[in-house]
Scaffold this active site. Structure first.
Site, short mmCIF file in Angstrom:
data_model
loop_
_atom_site.label_atom_id
_atom_site.label_comp_id
_atom_site.label_asym_id
_atom_site.label_seq_id
_atom_site.Cartn_x
_atom_site.Cartn_y
_atom_site.Cartn_z
N TYR A 105 15.89 28.98 9.63
CA TYR A 105 14.67 29.66 9.77
C TYR A 105 14.26 29.94 11.64
O TYR A 105 15.59 29.08 12.24
CB TYR A 105 13.55 29.05 9.41
CG TYR A 105 13.04 29.30 8.01
CD1 TYR A 105 12.85 30.76 7.77
CD2 TYR A 105 13.44 28.38 7.08
CE1 TYR A 105 12.66 31.03 6.09
CE2 TYR A 105 12.96 28.64 6.17
CZ TYR A 105 12.97 29.97 5.76
OH TYR A 105 12.25 30.26 4.36
N LYS A 140 0.64 -1.27 0.35
CA LYS A 140 -0.27 0.36 0.22
C LYS A 140 0.44 0.76 -0.12
O LYS A 140 1.95 1.19 0.72
CB LYS A 140 -1.00 0.15 1.06
CG LYS A 140 -0.35 0.50 2.58
CD LYS A 140 -1.02 -0.62 3.61
CE LYS A 140 -0.09 -0.86 5.57
NZ LYS A 140 -0.51 -1.42 6.20
C1 PLP Z 1 -0.28 -2.39 6.62
C2 PLP Z 1 -0.63 -3.53 6.94
C3 PLP Z 1 -0.25 -5.09 7.12
C4 PLP Z 1 1.32 -4.63 6.91
O1 PLP Z 1 1.88 -4.09 8.54
P1 PLP Z 1 3.52 -4.21 8.30
O2 PLP Z 1 3.95 -3.95 10.05
O3 PLP Z 1 4.01 -2.76 7.52
O4 PLP Z 1 3.77 -5.42 8.38
C5 PLP Z 1 -0.59 -6.21 7.09
N1 PLP Z 1 -1.95 -5.88 7.03
C6 PLP Z 1 -3.00 -4.60 7.64
C7 PLP Z 1 -4.54 -5.05 7.21
C8 PLP Z 1 -2.20 -3.83 7.29
O5 PLP Z 1 -3.64 -2.94 7.33
#
Ligand code: PLP
Length: 373
Positions: free
Chosen positions: A264, A45
């Site tokens: 800044y 994702k």
């Molecule tokens: C993002 C996600 C994962 C992967 O999680 P990691 O901690 O990056 O391994 C697995 N399952 C679901 C439902 C997620 O949203």
């Protein structure tokens, strides 16, 4: 108007982001091996945690990965062209009324509530079986069927029948804290409810969950961040290979021989004699502003701490301790490498490696190592 983006060559770019797909593949195989027979998916994702879902997907498909997870329908559509006939699950679920859009790209929605189950079931009844996942909440209280709704469905599974292939899944809230009692509670809840859906494969473990032990593995592992080099066992040596390195151009070096402040807000006072190097990356590139006065950078093994505020396009580092002979040759400084990892930078910026990865900017020149032909 469609967006137009000029991708700079390494010669012209402010910084070069190198993404080692050989390391991603090695991490995937290492995680798969820990699974003792469970299949290993890849969670890609947010454009593969910022590293390119298409490139990561293509490489892991070539390695044999046949299950991918993304958050959005559009991410699934993009990924589809790179992963052949692999399963692609859409974690954010089904927007009822868009069933045909999912099916057109062979995307499997993660059904998160009884309404989504009913909508997908009705569509499959009319158009034929089409895979999905069933997400049961066991303690995250975010997405997924409540325990009560899951029990109702277990007692009357008729709506699941037209769907055909189904993955039964849940998600751990505290897997990166192995001693947290919620890990065992979620395992117990999932085992209890999953037993009522025994005819379908089951999935619980994210990256850190894989390291909790075999009881958490079930049929399909769902690692994300560990594929990309994030440490799934915080506080212990990182078993994963680093995947990203980021090398940013030194634009200017200022010799400070009088009292001056840097950046800044004048938050850093240079101690003369000092040398301040200005570097071509800033918070617009994912060098988080919370790294102001905190980044523990090095140049050729010499300390080069980030001083002053991170600005949009620039940071400043104190290179007073770097020998002149090194400075004269240096064109770039590493902002991420094997010695200063995404987790190190995250700790200095008071966040997590996930946010560092997904913040990595769009202005870098990107180089992929190990892209499949
Ligand atoms: C993002 C996600 C994962 C992967 O999680 P990691 O901690 O990056 O391994 C697995 N399952 C679901 C439902 C997620 O949203």
């Amino acid at each position: 108007m469609s967006p137009t983006e000029v991708t700079p060559s390494a010669d012209l770019a402010g910084a070069v982001l190198t993404i080692d797909l050989d390391a991603v593949a090695q991490n995937w195989r290492a995680l798969a091996t820990r699974g003792h027979g469970a299949d290993c998916a890849a969670v890609v994702k947010a454009d593969g945690y910022g590293l390119g879902a298409a490139q990561v997907g293509a490489r892991l498909y070539a390695e044999g990965c046949r299950s991918f997870f993304v958050a959005h329908w559009s991410e699934g559509v993009t990924l589809r062209d790179h992963v052949g006939d692999a399963a692609i699950y859409i974690l954010n679920g089904l927007i009822p009324g868009t069933e045909a859009d999912y099916a057109a790209h062979r995307l499997a929605p993660v059904l998160n509530d009884p309404g989504q189950v009913a909508a997908w079931s009705a569509w499959c009844t009319e158009h034929g079986a089409h895979p999905a996942a069933l997400h049961i909440d066991t303690g995250m209280t975010r997405l997924g069927l409540s325990q009560r709704d899951a029990l109702v469905l277990a007692q009357n599974p008729a709506p699941l029948r037209p769907i055909g292939d189904l993955l039964v899944m849940s998600h751990l809230a505290c897997a990166d804290e192995p001693d947290h009692p919620l890990n065992g509670e979620q395992l117990d809840r999932f085992s209890g409810i999953a037993a009522r859906f025994r005819q379908w494969p089951q999935s619980l473990a994210n990256s850190s969950g894989i390291f909790l032990g075999e009881a958490w593995h079930f049929d399909l592992l769902r690692p994300g961040v560990a594929l990309f080099g994030g440490n799934p066992v915080p506080g212990n040596a990182n078993p994963m290979k680093p995947v990203v390195s980021l090398s940013a151009r030194i634009l200017q070096i200022r010799e400070i021989d009088g009292p001056l402040t840097v950046g800044y807000g004048a938050t850093h006072r240079a101690n003369p004699p000092a040398k301040i190097a200005t570097i071509a990356a800033g918070y617009a590139d994912g060098i988080l502003r919370s790294l102001s006065n905190r980044g523990a950078l090095t140049l050729a093994g010499h300390k080069a701490p980030l001083v002053g505020r991170v600005s949009m396009d620039l940071i400043t580092v104190d290179v007073s301790e770097v020998p002149d002979t090194v400075l004269e040759q240096a064109t770039h400084i590493d902002l991420l490498d094997a010695a200063y990892t995404i987790d190190d930078l995250a700790a200095d910026a008071r966040t997590i490696g996930y946010e560092v990865l997904t913040s990595l900017g769009r202005r870098y020149h990107r180089e992929y190592v190990g892209l499949p032909a």
